[in-house]
Design an enzyme around this catalytic site. Structure first.
Site, PDB file in Angstrom:
ATOM      1  N   ALA A   7      -4.042 -11.731 -35.779  1.00 32.09           N
ATOM      2  CA  ALA A   7      -3.701 -10.966 -34.582  1.00 32.09           C
ATOM      3  C   ALA A   7      -3.573  -9.473 -34.859  1.00 32.09           C
ATOM      4  O   ALA A   7      -3.062  -9.059 -35.890  1.00 32.09           O
ATOM      5  CB  ALA A   7      -2.381 -11.482 -34.004  1.00 32.09           C
ATOM      6  N   CYS A   8      -4.054  -8.685 -33.895  1.00 33.51           N
ATOM      7  CA  CYS A   8      -3.878  -7.233 -33.923  1.00 33.51           C
ATOM      8  C   CYS A   8      -3.599  -6.780 -32.500  1.00 33.51           C
ATOM      9  O   CYS A   8      -3.544  -7.599 -31.586  1.00 33.51           O
ATOM     10  CB  CYS A   8      -5.104  -6.530 -34.514  1.00 33.51           C
ATOM     11  SG  CYS A   8      -6.583  -6.561 -33.479  1.00 33.51           S
ATOM     12  N   GLY A   9      -3.449  -5.502 -32.304  1.00 31.58           N
ATOM     13  CA  GLY A   9      -3.101  -4.969 -30.995  1.00 31.58           C
ATOM     14  C   GLY A   9      -4.012  -5.426 -29.865  1.00 31.58           C
ATOM     15  O   GLY A   9      -3.554  -5.890 -28.833  1.00 31.58           O
ATOM     16  N   LEU A  40      -1.819  -9.464 -30.322  1.00 34.55           N
ATOM     17  CA  LEU A  40      -0.448  -9.770 -30.722  1.00 34.55           C
ATOM     18  C   LEU A  40       0.335 -10.400 -29.576  1.00 34.55           C
ATOM     19  O   LEU A  40       1.101 -11.346 -29.791  1.00 34.55           O
ATOM     20  CB  LEU A  40       0.271  -8.511 -31.212  1.00 34.55           C
ATOM     21  CG  LEU A  40      -0.083  -8.058 -32.619  1.00 34.55           C
ATOM     22  CD1 LEU A  40       0.453  -6.651 -32.871  1.00 34.55           C
ATOM     23  CD2 LEU A  40       0.463  -9.023 -33.647  1.00 34.55           C
TER      24      LEU A  40
END
Length: 93
Positions: A7-9, A40
Site C-alpha cells: 500500500a501507498c498513498g 493506504l
C-alpha cells in the site's frame, strides 16, 4: 502461494516499485509470492485476505492480525536488504 498487500498513498507509483522489488527478491530466493497494490485508505477493507502488509507510508490503521512491515527502505535504498530479508522471513514462517 503467499499473498502480500502493498500500500501507498494512491496505490499506483511507489507501491508498484515496492511490489516489483518484493516479487523479484522472493523469486530469486525460490519462493514466489503474489502482490497486490492498493491505497493506504483501502487497507482496512482488504488486508484480511492477505498474509502480509507492506506500506510505503505511515499506517496506523487496523491490520486485523496480518503482519505489517514498513517498506520505505525499498524506495530509499537505505536498509532495503534488511527489509527484504524481513519480508522473506515473515512469508516463509
Amino acid at each position: 502461494m503467499k499473498r502480500i498487500l502493498v500500500a501507498c498513498g494512491n496505490g499506483i507509483a511507489t507501491s508498484t516499485v515496492v511490489a516489483t522489488k518484493i516479487r523479484n527478491y522472493m523469486e530469486e530466493k525460490g519462493n514466489p509470492v503474489e502482490t497486490t497494490q492498493t491505497k493506504l485508505m483501502e487497507v482496512p477493507s482488504k488486508v484480511q485476505d492477505y498474509d502480509l502488509l507492506v506500506t510505503t507510508g505511515e499506517f496506523d490503521g487496523q491490520t486485523k492480525g496480518v503482519p505489517y512491515i514498513k517498506g520505505m527502505p525499498l524506495l530509499t535504498g537505505i536498509g532495503a536488504t534488511e527489509t527484504l530479508e524481513e519480508i522473506y522471513k515473515e512469508v516463509t514462517k
